[in-house]
Motif scaffolding. Structure first.
Motif, PDB file in Angstrom:
ATOM      1  N   ARG A 129      -1.804  -3.229  -5.659  1.00  0.00           N
ATOM      2  CA  ARG A 129      -3.178  -3.272  -5.176  1.00  0.00           C
ATOM      3  C   ARG A 129      -3.476  -4.631  -4.542  1.00  0.00           C
ATOM      4  NH1 ARG A 129      -7.190  -1.846  -9.779  1.00  0.00           N
ATOM      5  NH2 ARG A 129      -8.651  -2.016  -8.023  1.00  0.00           N
ATOM      6  N   VAL A 130      -2.732  -5.669  -4.995  1.00  0.00           N
ATOM      7  CA  VAL A 130      -2.867  -7.018  -4.426  1.00  0.00           C
ATOM      8  C   VAL A 130      -1.483  -7.515  -4.042  1.00  0.00           C
ATOM      9  CG1 VAL A 130      -3.540  -9.417  -4.856  1.00  0.00           C
ATOM     10  CG2 VAL A 130      -4.922  -7.553  -5.791  1.00  0.00           C
ATOM     11  N   LEU A 136      -0.445  -1.991   5.624  1.00  0.00           N
ATOM     12  CA  LEU A 136      -0.715  -1.917   4.179  1.00  0.00           C
ATOM     13  C   LEU A 136      -2.208  -2.020   3.886  1.00  0.00           C
ATOM     14  CD1 LEU A 136       2.157  -4.234   2.885  1.00  0.00           C
ATOM     15  CD2 LEU A 136       2.099  -1.738   2.843  1.00  0.00           C
ATOM     16  N   THR A 137      -2.915  -2.843   4.658  1.00  0.00           N
ATOM     17  CA  THR A 137      -4.351  -2.992   4.386  1.00  0.00           C
ATOM     18  C   THR A 137      -5.091  -1.683   4.627  1.00  0.00           C
ATOM     19  OG1 THR A 137      -4.793  -3.791   6.643  1.00  0.00           O
ATOM     20  CG2 THR A 137      -4.308  -5.448   4.958  1.00  0.00           C
ATOM     21  N   GLY A 138      -4.530  -0.830   5.499  1.00  0.00           N
ATOM     22  CA  GLY A 138      -5.131   0.484   5.709  1.00  0.00           C
ATOM     23  C   GLY A 138      -5.086   1.357   4.467  1.00  0.00           C
ATOM     24  N   GLN A 139      -4.220   0.979   3.505  1.00  0.00           N
ATOM     25  CA  GLN A 139      -4.132   1.707   2.239  1.00  0.00           C
ATOM     26  C   GLN A 139      -5.034   1.086   1.171  1.00  0.00           C
ATOM     27  OE1 GLN A 139       0.036   2.023   1.056  1.00  0.00           O
ATOM     28  NE2 GLN A 139       0.677   1.959   3.211  1.00  0.00           N
ATOM     29  N   GLY A 140      -5.819   0.066   1.578  1.00  0.00           N
ATOM     30  CA  GLY A 140      -6.734  -0.564   0.629  1.00  0.00           C
ATOM     31  C   GLY A 140      -6.145  -1.730  -0.125  1.00  0.00           C
ATOM     32  N   ILE A 141      -4.907  -2.122   0.202  1.00  0.00           N
ATOM     33  CA  ILE A 141      -4.277  -3.257  -0.478  1.00  0.00           C
ATOM     34  C   ILE A 141      -4.932  -4.556  -0.012  1.00  0.00           C
ATOM     35  CG2 ILE A 141      -2.113  -4.544  -0.752  1.00  0.00           C
ATOM     36  CD1 ILE A 141      -0.628  -1.898  -0.379  1.00  0.00           C
ATOM     37  N   GLY A 142      -5.239  -5.428  -0.955  1.00  0.00           N
ATOM     38  CA  GLY A 142      -5.777  -6.747  -0.621  1.00  0.00           C
ATOM     39  C   GLY A 142      -4.641  -7.743  -0.479  1.00  0.00           C
ATOM     40  N   VAL A 143      -4.612  -8.489   0.626  1.00  0.00           N
ATOM     41  CA  VAL A 143      -3.502  -9.393   0.935  1.00  0.00           C
ATOM     42  C   VAL A 143      -4.006 -10.831   0.997  1.00  0.00           C
ATOM     43  CG1 VAL A 143      -1.712  -9.991   2.618  1.00  0.00           C
ATOM     44  CG2 VAL A 143      -2.328  -7.586   2.248  1.00  0.00           C
ATOM     45  N   LEU A 144      -3.288 -11.731   0.304  1.00  0.00           N
ATOM     46  CA  LEU A 144      -3.511 -13.170   0.460  1.00  0.00           C
ATOM     47  C   LEU A 144      -2.292 -13.729   1.187  1.00  0.00           C
ATOM     48  CD1 LEU A 144      -5.232 -15.708  -0.114  1.00  0.00           C
ATOM     49  CD2 LEU A 144      -3.915 -16.013  -2.219  1.00  0.00           C
ATOM     50  N   TRP A 145      -2.512 -14.289   2.370  1.00  0.00           N
ATOM     51  CA  TRP A 145      -1.430 -14.720   3.269  1.00  0.00           C
ATOM     52  C   TRP A 145      -1.531 -16.227   3.470  1.00  0.00           C
ATOM     53  CZ3 TRP A 145       1.233 -11.132   7.000  1.00  0.00           C
ATOM     54  CH2 TRP A 145       2.110 -11.797   7.845  1.00  0.00           C
ATOM     55  N   SER A 146      -0.646 -16.989   2.823  1.00  0.00           N
ATOM     56  CA  SER A 146      -0.571 -18.429   3.039  1.00  0.00           C
ATOM     57  C   SER A 146       0.346 -18.690   4.224  1.00  0.00           C
ATOM     58  CB  SER A 146      -0.008 -19.114   1.787  1.00  0.00           C
ATOM     59  OG  SER A 146       0.256 -20.485   2.036  1.00  0.00           O
ATOM     60  N   THR A 147      -0.076 -19.549   5.141  1.00  0.00           N
ATOM     61  CA  THR A 147       0.710 -19.714   6.364  1.00  0.00           C
ATOM     62  C   THR A 147       0.581 -21.108   6.960  1.00  0.00           C
ATOM     63  OG1 THR A 147       1.098 -18.833   8.592  1.00  0.00           O
ATOM     64  CG2 THR A 147      -1.173 -18.808   7.802  1.00  0.00           C
ATOM     65  N   ALA A 148       1.685 -21.541   7.604  1.00  0.00           N
ATOM     66  CA  ALA A 148       1.674 -22.769   8.394  1.00  0.00           C
ATOM     67  C   ALA A 148       1.441 -22.464   9.864  1.00  0.00           C
ATOM     68  CB  ALA A 148       3.008 -23.508   8.226  1.00  0.00           C
ATOM     69  N   TYR A 149       1.444 -21.163  10.227  1.00  0.00           N
ATOM     70  CA  TYR A 149       1.244 -20.745  11.616  1.00  0.00           C
ATOM     71  C   TYR A 149      -0.232 -20.394  11.808  1.00  0.00           C
ATOM     72  CZ  TYR A 149       6.344 -20.285  11.849  1.00  0.00           C
ATOM     73  OH  TYR A 149       7.701 -20.525  11.819  1.00  0.00           O
TER      74      TYR A 149
END
Length: 575
Positions: free
Chosen positions: A152-153, A178-191
């Motif tokens: 879920r996350v 995946l977010t279309g399935q309701g999954i919550g995403v935390l994306w850490s990025t240098a870009y």
């Protein structure tokens, strides 16, 4: 308002006297991508580890799926930096291991594997060892392992580090699905181009939250403060250095033959004459980007003059090319890693090797710096043949490897001492060089720290210091800024640009396409071949011709040229 899947309030994490997180409040919403950005050491990885239940906070509130972190691991997917793979296991063995760890029932495993192998296009590589995969493939396998039981996350800690633009776009597309399935995403990025596409962004610096909200809100703060300067008479690097040293400029980058500048808040847009760069100089308004807002919120980038370049010797003028590749080819068994590489680089230029993971860049790089013997062809560095005078050729260069290659169990000071000895510097010269590197790269507080435990930005500073302390005429930089934040990347390029103005020649590989703009010329390597060579503007013009795009970026050019090569190859095979 939708209830968040995870949240923190007044979150504090201390390591001794250091507050890695200081009162951070954030939330992860379902069906959304939440971005996490900030300089090295800002606290991003600490925050993710606390959310994953791998680290306890010092104080504050943390909720994950309505409970404490670690209580709902079946519903949590976590992809750590460097992907968290077992490199001596195959693709399918990694998936099986993660399925067992996540408690996926045996009778459901094969269906999950089939779905993920199709989703990541890894089905044909399922028996290959993870350590033998390209960076892009490792990235996809790391994501598959995090999704072996649908969470879920999903927590992603800098998933794009060391990965080419095509693989990063594919990953973004997969996570978007995946977010279309309701999954919550935390994306850490240098870009920061990735952060710009997130629904919400949190900006950390020294453990404190400096901004949270839609990326467009931060971008809007620098509206009407970004300009593009063209037509100046100086070399691009010299003009950028002068512009960055102005009081009204807080950031700047090279874009082809133009220079892009961010102005200090409250200062008027300078007219062309203010730059004293010749009658052809023109100043144009430019659209702001998220990266401009990021740099502005952190107080601006470094100034233009490099202290390293100021103390560096001037490399003498010469008609001999600094680097030569003449038909370089490397074959491993039946596999050709690099085929017929040809280019010449004169004194005082930057030449870029661009291409997807596994294309042959690093193989070409290693042949030219004497770490791999070519199967056929010849190379030379500073006029010394790699075949007949390899030791002399290697003595003319400084080398910064793709992965941290210093001695992790030695302190910063011991590494500096070791490399001064390895370069056979006389004692007095070594002492002066080490003192200069410590001051220039701000290593004073890290001298007794083991190099392997340094934050990434300081590891890269130390690696560059060790590569240049003997003042070589040629530098080989293999993805020197991979994974470091935009401010640190600008510091590196300030030094690189300054050294080139002193006559140093640089061969560089990079996955940051905005950095490719700094190159005088670049060659795009794909499937072990050079498929395009030219200046950044020439490569972008070729992409525009092929795609019809009005103003393509270097990343657009990278992708367009590779897709055109694939189409031509498919047509040839079909004929």
């Amino acid at each position: 308002m939708t209830e968040p899947l995870a949240r923190t309030a007044d979150l504090v994490k201390c390591f001794g006297d250091n507050r890695a997180l200081d009162g951070v409040a954030m939330a992860i919403a379902p069906g959304r991508i939440t971005g996490l950005v900030g300089p090295d050491g800002a606290g991003k990885t600490s925050l993710i580890r606390i959310l994953a239940g791998l680290m306890a906070p010092s104080s504050g509130t943390v909720e994950m799926l309505g409970g404490k972190p670690g209580e709902r691991l079946d519903d949590l997917g976590y992809m750590p930096q460097r992907f968290g793979l077992y490199e001596d296991l195959s693709v399918i063995e990694n998936l099986r291991l993660y399925a067992e760890v996540r408690g996926l029932p045996r009778d459901a495993q094969q269906a999950s594997f089939d779905r993920l192998l199709a989703f990541t296009d890894l089905a044909r590589f399922q028996d290959r060892l993870a350590g033998k995969l390209s960076g892009g493939m490792k990235q996809k396998l790391g994501l598959a392992c995090a999704l072996v039981k649908t969470p879920r996350v999903l927590l992603l800690d800098e998933p794009g580090v060391g990965v080419d633009p095509i693989s990063r776009r594919e990953l973004w597309s997969m996570v978007g699905d995946l977010t279309g399935q309701g999954i919550g995403v935390l994306w850490s990025t240098a870009y920061l181009d990735e952060a710009e596409k997130c629904d919400t962004v949190y900006l950390l610096n020294e453990g404190q939250l400096l901004f949270d909200g839609p990326p467009a809100e931060l971008t809007g703060r620098v509206k009407d403060r970004v300009i593009r300067v063209t037509g100046f008479k100086e070399r691009r690097r010299a003009f950028l250095t002068q512009a960055l040293d102005r009081d009204d400029v807080i950031d700047g980058t090279i874009q082809g033959r133009s220079v892009r500048l961010l102005l200090r808040d409250g200062r008027p847009v300078p007219d062309a004459g203010a730059f004293a760069a010749g009658p052809g100089t023109e100043v144009h308004a430019a659209a702001p980007r998220f990266e401009d807002g990021f740099i502005e919120r952190l107080g601006g980038g470094p100034k233009g003059t490099s202290a390293l370049a100021e103390r560096y010797r001037t490399i003498p003028e010469t008609d001999v090319d600094a680097i030569e590749a003449n038909g370089l080819t490397k074959v491993f068994g039946e596999f050709t890693a690099a085929r017929d590489m040809n280019f010449r680089i004169p004194r005082g230029q930057i030449f870029g090797l661009l291409g997807p993971n596994g294309a042959g860049k690093s193989t070409t790089f290693k042949m030219l710096c004497g770490l791999l013997s070519p199967t056929s062809g010849t190379g030379a560095v500073a006029g010394r043949s790699l075949r007949h005078s390899r030791a002399d050729a290697r003595a003319q260069l400084g080398y910064m490897a793709q992965k941290f290659s210093l001695y992790g169990d030695l302190s910063v000071r011991q590494n500096l001492d070791f490399f001064a000895g390895a370069y056979d510097l006389p004692r007095d010269k070594a002492r002066r060089a080490i003192a200069a590197m410590i001051e220039i790269f701000e290593l004073q507080d890290k001298l007794d720290v083991n190099a392997g435990t340094l934050p990434l930005g300081f590891k890269q500073r130390l690696a560059l210091a060790c590569a240049v302390m003997h003042e070589p005429p040629v530098l080989f930089l293999d993805e020197p800024t991979s994974g470091v934040d935009p401010v640190t990347r600008r510091e590196f390029w300030m030094h690189i640009n300054g050294l080139v103005e002193k006559g140093v020649t640089v061969l560089v590989t990079t996955h940051f396409m905005d950095e490719a703009e700094y190159c005088d010329r670049a060659t795009l390597i794909y499937r072990a071949e050079q498929i395009a060579t030219g200046t950044p503007d020439e490569l972008k013009a070729e992409a525009a011709r092929r795609t019809g795009a009005e103003d393509p970026t270097m990343e657009d050019a990278f992708i367009a040229l590779i897709e055109a090569f694939d189409r031509k190859r498919e047509e040839k095979e079909a004929a």
